[in-house]
Design an enzyme around this catalytic site. Structure first.
Site, PDB file in Angstrom:
ATOM      1  N   CYS A 161     -10.680   0.142   3.454  1.00 44.73           N
ATOM      2  CA  CYS A 161      -9.403   0.021   3.206  1.00 44.73           C
ATOM      3  C   CYS A 161      -8.772   1.350   2.729  1.00 44.73           C
ATOM      4  O   CYS A 161      -9.279   2.180   2.102  1.00 44.73           O
ATOM      5  CB  CYS A 161      -9.173  -0.775   1.985  1.00 44.73           C
ATOM      6  SG  CYS A 161      -7.562  -1.053   1.397  1.00 44.73           S
ATOM      7  N   LEU A 162      -7.586   1.512   3.345  1.00 43.71           N
ATOM      8  CA  LEU A 162      -6.858   2.866   3.232  1.00 43.71           C
ATOM      9  C   LEU A 162      -6.686   3.201   1.555  1.00 43.71           C
ATOM     10  O   LEU A 162      -6.552   4.334   1.128  1.00 43.71           O
ATOM     11  CB  LEU A 162      -5.563   3.108   3.755  1.00 43.71           C
ATOM     12  CG  LEU A 162      -5.671   3.019   5.358  1.00 43.71           C
ATOM     13  CD1 LEU A 162      -4.491   3.135   6.050  1.00 43.71           C
ATOM     14  CD2 LEU A 162      -6.567   4.227   5.803  1.00 43.71           C
ATOM     15  N   GLU A 172      -4.922  -7.858   5.417  1.00 43.54           N
ATOM     16  CA  GLU A 172      -3.686  -7.571   5.191  1.00 43.54           C
ATOM     17  C   GLU A 172      -3.067  -8.740   4.332  1.00 43.54           C
ATOM     18  O   GLU A 172      -2.198  -8.391   3.569  1.00 43.54           O
ATOM     19  CB  GLU A 172      -3.102  -6.994   6.553  1.00 43.54           C
ATOM     20  CG  GLU A 172      -3.535  -5.965   6.973  1.00 43.54           C
ATOM     21  CD  GLU A 172      -3.827  -4.572   6.323  1.00 43.54           C
ATOM     22  OE1 GLU A 172      -3.079  -4.467   5.299  1.00 43.54           O
ATOM     23  OE2 GLU A 172      -4.877  -3.861   6.624  1.00 43.54           O
ATOM     24  N   GLN A 191       0.677  -1.325   0.006  1.00 46.65           N
ATOM     25  CA  GLN A 191      -0.053   0.027  -0.053  1.00 46.65           C
ATOM     26  C   GLN A 191       0.851   1.102  -0.109  1.00 46.65           C
ATOM     27  O   GLN A 191       0.466   2.370  -0.276  1.00 46.65           O
ATOM     28  CB  GLN A 191      -0.936   0.261   0.997  1.00 46.65           C
ATOM     29  CG  GLN A 191      -2.215  -1.176   1.108  1.00 46.65           C
ATOM     30  CD  GLN A 191      -3.007  -0.828   2.390  1.00 46.65           C
ATOM     31  OE1 GLN A 191      -2.608  -1.538   3.405  1.00 46.65           O
ATOM     32  NE2 GLN A 191      -4.020  -0.324   2.003  1.00 46.65           N
TER      33      GLN A 191
END
Ligand code: ZN
Length: 160
Positions: free
Chosen positions: A84-85, A127, A42
């Site tokens: 989710c970022l 994750e 990410q």
């Protein structure tokens, strides 16, 4: 989404200062966001590393570091709302195992095994997906994915 989010992350060969710096960067990015978990892909790094902290605002922070993690047990089934970022502002229900056992290395290179259930189990599975190039929205129907893509595009235009 950034192409590195679609790639399979590589194992960490050695847990050294460089990896510890990466872990620090990731923790900082996660706390700044704020989010409850962040995987290395990410932030554009294709390595099998993620961090999680599910402590709520009024609790002391508790950082979990997972390097080269593997899930060795999955049990039960639970439906939870996830975000989710990397897919900002989108929250959708995803079905996952209710409890998992994961083994990984910590930031000192020591192996640990953790039994997790509830939110921690959800985060670990979310994750882990990032490490194999999968984002949670891929569990949703095509129609929903198309709608989400349109929503994100619209938002991107609005912030330009
Ligand atoms: Zn995510």
């Amino acid at each position: 989404p950034h192409p590195v989010l679609r790639e399979v992350a590589k194992p960490v060969a050695r847990v050294d200062d460089e990896i510890r710096r990466l872990v620090d960067d990731m923790a900082e990015t996660m706390y700044d966001a704020p989010g409850v978990g962040l995987a290395a892909p990410q932030i554009g790094v294709g390595l099998r590393v993620f961090v999680i902290d599910i402590a709520s605002e009024d609790e002391p922070s508790e950082l979990y570091v997972f390097i080269n993690p593997e899930i060795i047990r999955r049990e039960g089934m639970a439906l939870n709302q996830e975000g989710c970022l990397s897919v900002p502002g989108i929250y959708e229900n995803v079905e996952r195992a209710d409890s998992v056992t994961v083994t990984a290395l910590d930031e000192n290179g020591a192996r640990f095994t953790l039994n997790a259930s509830g939110l921690l189990a959800v985060c670990i599975q979310h994750e882990m997906d990032h490490l194999r190039g999968k984002v949670f929205v891929e569990y949703l129907s095509r129609l929903k994915q198309t709608r989400i893509r349109a929503k994100l595009k619209k938002r991107q235009r609005e912030t330009l």
